[in-house]
Structure formats: C-alpha cells, structure tokens
Design a protein around this motif. Structure first.
Motif, PDB file in Angstrom:
ATOM      1  N   GLY A 110       0.069  -4.065   4.579  1.00  0.00           N
ATOM      2  CA  GLY A 110      -0.139  -3.752   3.086  1.00  0.00           C
ATOM      3  C   GLY A 110       1.026  -3.783   2.390  1.00  0.00           C
ATOM      4  N   PHE A 111       1.203  -4.235   0.999  1.00  0.00           N
ATOM      5  CA  PHE A 111       2.367  -4.073   0.109  1.00  0.00           C
ATOM      6  C   PHE A 111       1.923  -3.888  -1.218  1.00  0.00           C
ATOM      7  N   PHE A 112       2.714  -3.547  -2.031  1.00  0.00           N
ATOM      8  CA  PHE A 112       2.419  -3.565  -3.508  1.00  0.00           C
ATOM      9  C   PHE A 112       3.586  -4.118  -4.315  1.00  0.00           C
ATOM     10  N   THR A 113       4.786  -4.057  -4.058  1.00  0.00           N
ATOM     11  CA  THR A 113       6.087  -4.478  -4.768  1.00  0.00           C
ATOM     12  C   THR A 113       6.687  -5.676  -4.030  1.00  0.00           C
ATOM     13  N   PRO A 114       7.442  -6.253  -4.819  1.00  0.00           N
ATOM     14  CA  PRO A 114       8.095  -7.496  -4.164  1.00  0.00           C
ATOM     15  C   PRO A 114       9.001  -6.844  -3.010  1.00  0.00           C
ATOM     16  N   GLY A 115       9.754  -5.807  -3.341  1.00  0.00           N
ATOM     17  CA  GLY A 115      10.776  -5.381  -2.202  1.00  0.00           C
ATOM     18  C   GLY A 115       9.889  -4.968  -0.721  1.00  0.00           C
ATOM     19  N   GLU A 116       8.718  -4.581  -0.855  1.00  0.00           N
ATOM     20  CA  GLU A 116       8.046  -4.426   0.427  1.00  0.00           C
ATOM     21  C   GLU A 116       7.629  -5.618   0.865  1.00  0.00           C
ATOM     22  N   ALA A 117       7.110  -6.645  -0.127  1.00  0.00           N
ATOM     23  CA  ALA A 117       6.836  -7.985   0.442  1.00  0.00           C
ATOM     24  C   ALA A 117       8.017  -8.661   1.145  1.00  0.00           C
ATOM     25  N   PHE A 118       9.076  -8.800   0.727  1.00  0.00           N
ATOM     26  CA  PHE A 118      10.096  -9.279   1.544  1.00  0.00           C
ATOM     27  C   PHE A 118      10.527  -8.667   2.674  1.00  0.00           C
ATOM     28  N   ALA A 119      10.479  -7.376   2.716  1.00  0.00           N
ATOM     29  CA  ALA A 119      10.901  -6.580   3.998  1.00  0.00           C
ATOM     30  C   ALA A 119       9.828  -6.776   4.885  1.00  0.00           C
ATOM     31  N   LEU A 120       8.512  -7.045   4.769  1.00  0.00           N
ATOM     32  CA  LEU A 120       7.517  -7.206   5.638  1.00  0.00           C
ATOM     33  C   LEU A 120       7.673  -8.730   6.329  1.00  0.00           C
ATOM     34  N   LEU A 121       7.986  -9.697   5.381  1.00  0.00           N
ATOM     35  CA  LEU A 121       8.293 -10.962   5.750  1.00  0.00           C
ATOM     36  C   LEU A 121       9.500 -11.113   6.519  1.00  0.00           C
ATOM     37  N   ALA A 122      10.703 -10.408   6.591  1.00  0.00           N
ATOM     38  CA  ALA A 122      11.559 -10.449   7.208  1.00  0.00           C
ATOM     39  C   ALA A 122      11.216  -9.912   8.590  1.00  0.00           C
ATOM     40  N   ALA A 123      10.324  -9.004   8.835  1.00  0.00           N
ATOM     41  CA  ALA A 123       9.763  -8.344   9.948  1.00  0.00           C
ATOM     42  C   ALA A 123       9.111  -9.420  10.813  1.00  0.00           C
ATOM     43  N   GLY A 124       8.480 -10.440  10.113  1.00  0.00           N
ATOM     44  CA  GLY A 124       7.618 -11.376  10.669  1.00  0.00           C
ATOM     45  C   GLY A 124       6.250 -11.208  10.436  1.00  0.00           C
ATOM     46  N   ALA A 125       5.828 -10.701   9.444  1.00  0.00           N
ATOM     47  CA  ALA A 125       4.525 -10.462   8.871  1.00  0.00           C
ATOM     48  C   ALA A 125       3.806 -12.134   8.796  1.00  0.00           C
ATOM     49  N   ASP A 126       2.580 -12.280   9.274  1.00  0.00           N
ATOM     50  CA  ASP A 126       1.916 -13.494   9.160  1.00  0.00           C
ATOM     51  C   ASP A 126       1.407 -13.698   7.664  1.00  0.00           C
ATOM     52  N   ALA A 127       1.038 -12.567   7.111  1.00  0.00           N
ATOM     53  CA  ALA A 127       0.269 -12.633   5.813  1.00  0.00           C
ATOM     54  C   ALA A 127       0.626 -11.343   5.286  1.00  0.00           C
ATOM     55  N   LEU A 128       0.176 -11.202   4.017  1.00  0.00           N
ATOM     56  CA  LEU A 128       0.429  -9.870   3.380  1.00  0.00           C
ATOM     57  C   LEU A 128      -0.943  -9.574   2.436  1.00  0.00           C
ATOM     58  N   LYS A 129      -1.126  -8.057   2.641  1.00  0.00           N
ATOM     59  CA  LYS A 129      -2.203  -7.602   1.973  1.00  0.00           C
ATOM     60  C   LYS A 129      -1.877  -6.914   0.649  1.00  0.00           C
ATOM     61  N   LEU A 130      -2.145  -7.361  -0.346  1.00  0.00           N
ATOM     62  CA  LEU A 130      -1.916  -6.944  -1.818  1.00  0.00           C
ATOM     63  C   LEU A 130      -2.709  -5.543  -1.812  1.00  0.00           C
ATOM     64  N   PHE A 131      -2.248  -4.284  -1.882  1.00  0.00           N
ATOM     65  CA  PHE A 131      -3.028  -3.229  -1.799  1.00  0.00           C
ATOM     66  C   PHE A 131      -2.798  -2.209  -2.578  1.00  0.00           C
ATOM     67  N   PRO A 132      -3.380  -1.484  -3.352  1.00  0.00           N
ATOM     68  CA  PRO A 132      -4.508  -1.700  -3.881  1.00  0.00           C
ATOM     69  C   PRO A 132      -4.950  -2.634  -4.867  1.00  0.00           C
ATOM     70  N   ALA A 133      -5.484  -3.657  -4.866  1.00  0.00           N
ATOM     71  CA  ALA A 133      -5.548  -4.848  -5.405  1.00  0.00           C
ATOM     72  C   ALA A 133      -6.150  -4.573  -6.943  1.00  0.00           C
ATOM     73  N   GLU A 134      -7.269  -3.388  -6.813  1.00  0.00           N
ATOM     74  CA  GLU A 134      -7.527  -3.034  -8.510  1.00  0.00           C
ATOM     75  C   GLU A 134      -6.278  -2.311  -9.121  1.00  0.00           C
ATOM     76  N   ALA A 135      -5.311  -1.815  -8.639  1.00  0.00           N
ATOM     77  CA  ALA A 135      -4.248  -1.524  -9.399  1.00  0.00           C
ATOM     78  C   ALA A 135      -3.456  -2.505  -9.841  1.00  0.00           C
ATOM     79  N   ALA A 136      -3.512  -3.781  -9.534  1.00  0.00           N
ATOM     80  CA  ALA A 136      -2.758  -4.821  -9.894  1.00  0.00           C
ATOM     81  C   ALA A 136      -3.470  -5.767 -10.764  1.00  0.00           C
ATOM     82  N   SER A 137      -3.456  -7.121 -10.633  1.00  0.00           N
ATOM     83  CA  SER A 137      -4.387  -8.128 -11.282  1.00  0.00           C
ATOM     84  C   SER A 137      -3.850  -9.630 -10.974  1.00  0.00           C
ATOM     85  N   PRO A 138      -4.803 -10.211 -11.218  1.00  0.00           N
ATOM     86  CA  PRO A 138      -4.470 -11.757 -10.583  1.00  0.00           C
ATOM     87  C   PRO A 138      -3.103 -12.167 -11.501  1.00  0.00           C
ATOM     88  N   ALA A 139      -2.693 -11.829 -12.554  1.00  0.00           N
ATOM     89  CA  ALA A 139      -1.499 -12.061 -12.932  1.00  0.00           C
ATOM     90  C   ALA A 139      -0.242 -11.510 -12.346  1.00  0.00           C
TER      91      ALA A 139
END
Length: 206
Positions: A110-139
């Motif tokens: 799971g991630f919510f910010t760009p910094g978290e996303a890049f850190a997880l991808l660097a560790a080898g994540a296969d995919a990312l879970k945007l959570f909690p999605a209701e606190a974000a938006s499709p935009a």
C-alpha cells in the motif's frame, strides 16, 4: 511469478475481510464461477492462515491466493507457509516487499504518496495498492501515473465498487481491490455471486 496475467484475466482482487475458514471453499467457488480468480484473505479475519490453507488446497491451481493487512516479516513467513502467493500490505514498508519477493511471492504494498510509491518500486514491488482510495480520486491516480515508471500497475483499494470502477479505469487503474462490494461477513455464495456479476458488468462496460 507475475501479477499481470491474473489482472489481465480479471482485474478484481476479491478482499474477503472477516471470512471464516468453514465458508472459504463455497465463497471461493462462487467467485471463480464468475471469473474472479484473485482472492485475498486479510490477516485481521478469523483464523486467516487456515482460510488461506483451505483456499490454496481447493483452488491453488486456478486462483491466485493472497493475504492482506500484512504488517510484519513474521506474517510474511507465515502466509508463505500457508500457501499464499500474493502479499498485500495497508502501508508502505519496503522491508516487507523484500521479504515477500525472497519467498517467491507477488508483492502489492500500500501507498498514498509519490515518495512511498517510488520507495516500494525500488524495493521490487510488483504492483501498488493506492489506499485509502476514497481519500484520493481518479484525478490523483492520473497525476501519479504521469510520473511513475511507465507500466506501473496501480490498484485503488477502499470504497471501490461497481459505481466507481469506470472513473478509476478511465484514470488508468490496472485493477481494483474490492472489499464489501464483493463480500462482507454474513454473505452467502449466492450473494457473492450476484455482487461478482455486477462488478464484472461494470468492468466490461468501462
């Protein structure tokens, strides 16, 4: 092992929060009958490791069995022993990604910010879970995908249902983690079948 073929077959991760071991085979069979073949048992469910073991024994050849709400390396080891091939976390912890990958599992943290996303991808994540999605938006997802590496699979989780899938899909979601819109404690196989059918129709229409 890759998540992509499973998402290509059906982009829904069925989150079975609260499910009990004695009902997992019936619910699992109902989901597979509608083409939903990624099944996640959150670890805050009753006796989740036994549910994972039973799902793996019954459907391990036809379904991707996973565990959600994983928060420690000990839990990663336990779910691997139970037969899980997918690890899902509610938060950003690169060490759990490394632990899952070391055991040959697919990691979808799971991630919510760009910094978290890049850190997880660097560790080898296969995919990312945007959570909690209701606190974000499709935009927000659209903006994230503009800066993440091309081809990054992001799955919104939280408040996702048949009515919200089209907007998320249009924004670039690779798949969707669906909880109460697919199963909640007390649902029987017939109720789950009807929910699964509605979700498949929403995806097909989108």
């Amino acid at each position: 092992m890759s998540l992509a073929p499973w998402i290509d077959a059906c982009p829904i991760v069925a989150i079975l929060r609260g499910i009990r071991p004695e009902e997992v085979e019936g619910i699992g069979a109902a989901l597979l009958s509608e083409g939903l073949n990624i099944l996640e048992v959150p670890l805050n469910s009753p006796n989740p490791l036994e549910s994972i073991r039973r799902l793996h024994a019954a459907f391990g050849e036809r379904a991707l069995i996973g565990a959600g709400t994983v928060t420690s390396e000990d839990e990663v080891a336990a779910i691997a022993r139970a037969g899980a091939r997918l690890m899902v976390t509610p938060h950003c912890d690169p060490s759990l990604v490394l632990a899952a990958r070391a055991r040959g599992m697919i990691a979808c943290p799971g991630f919510f910010t760009p910094g978290e996303a890049f850190a997880l991808l660097a560790a080898g994540a296969d995919a990312l879970k945007l959570f909690p999605a209701e606190a974000a938006s499709p935009a927000v997802l659209r903006a994230l995908l503009a800066v993440l590496p091309k081809g990054t699979a992001v799955l919104p989780v939280g408040g996702v249902g048949a009515e919200t899938i089209p907007a998320w899909k249009a924004a670039g979601a690779a798949g969707f983690g669906v909880g109460s819109s697919i199963y909640k404690p007390g649902d029987d196989a017939a109720a789950v079948t009807a929910k699964a059918r509605a979700l498949r129709q929403a995806i097909d229409a989108a």
